[in-house]
Write a protein that holds these residues in place. Structure first.
Motif, PDB file in Angstrom:
ATOM      1  N   MET A 125      39.278  56.177  38.091  1.00 25.52           N
ATOM      2  CA  MET A 125      39.720  56.459  37.027  1.00 25.52           C
ATOM      3  C   MET A 125      39.021  57.260  35.744  1.00 25.52           C
ATOM      4  O   MET A 125      38.325  58.259  36.254  1.00 25.52           O
ATOM      5  N   ARG A 126      40.307  57.829  34.636  1.00 31.42           N
ATOM      6  CA  ARG A 126      40.256  58.572  33.843  1.00 31.42           C
ATOM      7  C   ARG A 126      39.676  60.079  34.822  1.00 31.42           C
ATOM      8  O   ARG A 126      39.101  61.264  33.966  1.00 31.42           O
ATOM      9  N   GLY A 127      40.314  60.611  35.507  1.00 30.96           N
ATOM     10  CA  GLY A 127      40.362  61.945  35.939  1.00 30.96           C
ATOM     11  C   GLY A 127      38.452  62.175  36.821  1.00 30.96           C
ATOM     12  O   GLY A 127      38.480  61.701  36.862  1.00 30.96           O
ATOM     13  N   PHE A 128      38.610  63.928  36.291  1.00 29.45           N
ATOM     14  CA  PHE A 128      37.213  64.202  36.213  1.00 29.45           C
ATOM     15  C   PHE A 128      35.837  63.051  35.959  1.00 29.45           C
ATOM     16  O   PHE A 128      34.580  62.657  37.137  1.00 29.45           O
ATOM     17  N   LEU A 129      36.257  62.359  34.609  1.00 33.99           N
ATOM     18  CA  LEU A 129      35.421  61.872  33.966  1.00 33.99           C
ATOM     19  C   LEU A 129      34.921  60.345  35.170  1.00 33.99           C
ATOM     20  O   LEU A 129      33.605  60.147  34.809  1.00 33.99           O
ATOM     21  N   GLY A 130      35.738  59.929  35.960  1.00 35.39           N
ATOM     22  CA  GLY A 130      35.399  58.953  36.351  1.00 35.39           C
ATOM     23  C   GLY A 130      34.453  59.404  38.225  1.00 35.39           C
ATOM     24  O   GLY A 130      33.970  58.073  38.350  1.00 35.39           O
ATOM     25  N   ILE A 131      34.449  60.657  38.383  1.00 36.08           N
ATOM     26  CA  ILE A 131      33.481  61.045  38.701  1.00 36.08           C
ATOM     27  C   ILE A 131      32.001  62.264  38.579  1.00 36.08           C
ATOM     28  O   ILE A 131      31.511  61.934  39.634  1.00 36.08           O
ATOM     29  N   ALA A 132      32.402  62.350  37.568  1.00 33.40           N
ATOM     30  CA  ALA A 132      31.261  64.066  37.118  1.00 33.40           C
ATOM     31  C   ALA A 132      30.717  63.180  36.296  1.00 33.40           C
ATOM     32  O   ALA A 132      29.468  63.832  35.724  1.00 33.40           O
TER      33      ALA A 132
ATOM     34  N   LEU B 161      32.053  61.356  45.019  1.00 39.34           N
ATOM     35  CA  LEU B 161      33.068  61.635  45.856  1.00 39.34           C
ATOM     36  C   LEU B 161      32.403  60.749  47.696  1.00 39.34           C
ATOM     37  O   LEU B 161      32.982  60.196  48.326  1.00 39.34           O
ATOM     38  N   ARG B 162      31.548  61.234  47.825  1.00 43.15           N
ATOM     39  CA  ARG B 162      30.320  60.847  48.716  1.00 43.15           C
ATOM     40  C   ARG B 162      30.319  59.804  48.825  1.00 43.15           C
ATOM     41  O   ARG B 162      31.130  59.487  50.460  1.00 43.15           O
ATOM     42  N   GLU B 163      29.508  59.469  47.985  1.00 41.88           N
ATOM     43  CA  GLU B 163      29.447  57.831  47.995  1.00 41.88           C
ATOM     44  C   GLU B 163      30.420  56.870  48.171  1.00 41.88           C
ATOM     45  O   GLU B 163      30.555  56.006  48.517  1.00 41.88           O
ATOM     46  N   ALA B 164      31.533  57.439  47.355  1.00 45.60           N
ATOM     47  CA  ALA B 164      32.849  56.564  47.299  1.00 45.60           C
ATOM     48  C   ALA B 164      33.591  55.893  48.965  1.00 45.60           C
ATOM     49  O   ALA B 164      34.770  55.854  48.658  1.00 45.60           O
ATOM     50  N   GLY B 165      32.998  57.848  50.219  1.00 41.94           N
ATOM     51  CA  GLY B 165      33.868  58.202  50.624  1.00 41.94           C
ATOM     52  C   GLY B 165      35.095  58.733  51.336  1.00 41.94           C
ATOM     53  O   GLY B 165      35.737  57.691  52.312  1.00 41.94           O
ATOM     54  N   VAL B 166      35.321  59.397  50.261  1.00 39.97           N
ATOM     55  CA  VAL B 166      36.138  60.141  50.090  1.00 39.97           C
ATOM     56  C   VAL B 166      36.382  61.255  50.972  1.00 39.97           C
ATOM     57  O   VAL B 166      35.561  61.537  50.981  1.00 39.97           O
ATOM     58  N   ASP B 167      37.774  61.669  51.861  1.00 42.43           N
ATOM     59  CA  ASP B 167      37.387  62.829  52.428  1.00 42.43           C
ATOM     60  C   ASP B 167      38.245  63.646  51.910  1.00 42.43           C
ATOM     61  O   ASP B 167      37.887  64.719  52.308  1.00 42.43           O
ATOM     62  N   VAL B 168      39.433  63.040  51.504  1.00 39.62           N
ATOM     63  CA  VAL B 168      40.401  64.355  50.806  1.00 39.62           C
ATOM     64  C   VAL B 168      40.367  63.416  49.304  1.00 39.62           C
ATOM     65  O   VAL B 168      41.044  62.201  49.476  1.00 39.62           O
TER      66      VAL B 168
ATOM     67  N   LEU C  81      35.038  73.327  44.819  1.00 35.00           N
ATOM     68  CA  LEU C  81      35.366  73.973  46.557  1.00 35.00           C
ATOM     69  C   LEU C  81      33.706  74.070  47.022  1.00 35.00           C
ATOM     70  O   LEU C  81      33.322  74.424  48.306  1.00 35.00           O
ATOM     71  N   ASN C  82      32.779  74.281  46.278  1.00 27.86           N
ATOM     72  CA  ASN C  82      31.691  75.541  46.189  1.00 27.86           C
ATOM     73  C   ASN C  82      30.562  74.378  46.798  1.00 27.86           C
ATOM     74  O   ASN C  82      29.481  74.202  47.043  1.00 27.86           O
ATOM     75  N   HIS C  83      30.973  72.735  45.840  1.00 27.51           N
ATOM     76  CA  HIS C  83      29.947  71.394  46.623  1.00 27.51           C
ATOM     77  C   HIS C  83      30.624  70.705  46.763  1.00 27.51           C
ATOM     78  O   HIS C  83      29.741  69.638  47.285  1.00 27.51           O
ATOM     79  N   TRP C  84      31.344  70.842  47.708  1.00 26.88           N
ATOM     80  CA  TRP C  84      31.519  69.895  48.284  1.00 26.88           C
ATOM     81  C   TRP C  84      33.248  69.985  49.864  1.00 26.88           C
ATOM     82  O   TRP C  84      33.645  71.243  49.495  1.00 26.88           O
ATOM     83  N   ASN C  85      32.870  69.941  50.433  1.00 27.85           N
ATOM     84  CA  ASN C  85      32.988  70.379  51.801  1.00 27.85           C
ATOM     85  C   ASN C  85      34.375  68.888  52.530  1.00 27.85           C
ATOM     86  O   ASN C  85      34.960  69.606  53.493  1.00 27.85           O
TER      87      ASN C  85
ATOM     88  N   ALA D 167      30.160  65.204  40.719  1.00 27.67           N
ATOM     89  CA  ALA D 167      30.939  64.932  41.410  1.00 27.67           C
ATOM     90  C   ALA D 167      31.089  64.393  42.658  1.00 27.67           C
ATOM     91  O   ALA D 167      32.280  63.585  43.119  1.00 27.67           O
ATOM     92  N   ALA D 168      31.133  66.056  43.118  1.00 32.42           N
ATOM     93  CA  ALA D 168      31.109  66.158  44.496  1.00 32.42           C
ATOM     94  C   ALA D 168      30.213  65.140  45.060  1.00 32.42           C
ATOM     95  O   ALA D 168      31.075  63.881  46.633  1.00 32.42           O
ATOM     96  N   ALA D 169      28.986  64.150  44.957  1.00 28.90           N
ATOM     97  CA  ALA D 169      27.943  63.822  45.343  1.00 28.90           C
ATOM     98  C   ALA D 169      28.865  61.787  45.132  1.00 28.90           C
ATOM     99  O   ALA D 169      28.621  61.287  46.051  1.00 28.90           O
TER     100      ALA D 169
END
Ligand code: F6P
Length: 325
Positions: free
Chosen positions: A37-44, A90-97, A114-118, A86-88
């Motif tokens: 939700m709300r773009g990057f605000l929803g994960i950052a 995404l991992r917590e939400a189980g997102v692969d892509v 890209l520097n934080h998320w593989n 944001a990367a953490a």
């Protein structure tokens, strides 16, 4: 595989059609999809703001402007801490892509991530500005162009009735694509864009010359963020220095809303389906922009698209001058 989908930055008509295409294609391929939700605000932000999406969540949205996932501008993504969060999340939400639908700012946010998320990152260009690398057209540009055009047609009616000079300001951030498109399609006499330096003295002379030759009405399309100022400022200058009486219409956020055109719905649907297939084919090892080039859907590496930036054919602006003679 589990996909994350979000809309970020200025919303644009057709974003909902893209979300629908992503969700339906993913579910058909037995993938999970989480909406951010709300773009990057929803994960950052402090706690992730995400929700699972299914076919029902995206029914009856194809024709609606705005975005069911809401959007936002996220200054946190300018900081290392924000990107790490944001990367953490995404991992917590189980997102692969992560599939992000947005414009230039969103593209830069993905690049920084890209520097934080593989995991994988795919941008579906969605903005009314048409200022993204990796594509000829962005989702929402066609609708905004037609909205601006509708206003210009209306303005011409009243302008003709009074033989007036109108300055019509359109959006576009630092790209004149919307202005040039609206000016050509609306038969404007002048267009002013950030890509080229504006000579107000020359503009004033041309307007006066036009009046002397019997042209009562002139429509000047002004792209926001022009070096000469915004439309009210330019109108003020023309009045003070050359006594040219003008009226100003700033179209503003009307250009962002409304039902997407058929072209935008089709573009959004094509890019949504393609992006999910790309995620699957690359098994998530992807950092790319999906776009259209000469009506073919194509993939461009993210870093290349960031470097390419927006591109306005400079010859298009010349058409406005040629055709108003
Ligand atoms: O990027 C889309 C856009 O509408 C630009 O054309 C405009 O400059 C900007 O967003 C306006 O942003 P906001 O809605 O945050 O004021």
């Amino acid at each position: 595989m589990r996909l994350g989908v979000m809309t970020s930055g200025g919303d644009s008509p057709g974003m909902n059609a893209a979300i629908r295409a992503v969700v339906r294609t993913a579910i058909h391929q037995d993938m999970g999809v989480v909406g951010i939700m709300r773009g990057f605000l929803g994960i950052a932000c402090d706690a992730p703001d995400v929700k699972d999406l299914d076919t029902d969540s995206v029914s009856n949205i194809l024709q609606r402007g705005g975005t069911i996932l809401k959007s936002g501008r996220c200054p946190e993504m300018l900081t290392e801490e924000g990107r790490e969060r944001a990367a953490a999340h995404l991992r917590e939400a189980g997102v692969d892509v992560l599939l992000a639908i947005g414009g230039n700012g969103t593209m830069q946010g993905l690049q920084a991530l890209l520097n934080h998320w593989n995991g994988g990152l795919i941008l579906l260009p969605g903005t009314i500005d048409n200022d993204c690398g990796g594509t000829d057209y962005t989702i929402g540009y066609d609708t905004a162009l037609n909205t601006a055009l509708d206003s210009i047609d209306r303005i011409r009616d009243t302008a003709e009735a009074f033989d007036r000079v109108f300055l019509v300001e359109v959006m576009g951030r630092h790209c004149g694509a919307l202005a040039v498109g609206a000016a050509i399609a609306g038969g404007a006499e002048e267009v002013i864009i950030p890509e080229t330096p504006t000579d107000l003295e020359a503009l004033a002379r041309r307007l006066i010359e036009g009046q002397k030759l019997g042209r009562g009405t002139s429509i000047v399309v002004v792209s926001e963020h022009d070096d000469a100022g915004n439309a009210p400022e330019i109108a003020g200058w023309l009045g003070e220095n050359y006594s040219i009486d003008t009226r100003v219409c700033v179209l503003g956020h009307t250009q962002r809303g409304g039902r997407p055109t058929a072209d935008d719905r089709i573009l959004a649907s094509r890019l949504g389906v393609y992006a999910v297939r790309l995620a699957q084919e690359t098994q998530g090892r992807v950092a790319a922009v999906v776009g259209v080039r000469s009506d073919k859907v194509v993939t461009t590496p993210l870093a290349e698209a960031v470097k390419e930036g927006g591109h306005l054919d400079p010859g298009l602006a010349d058409l406005v001058a040629e055709l108003s003679r």
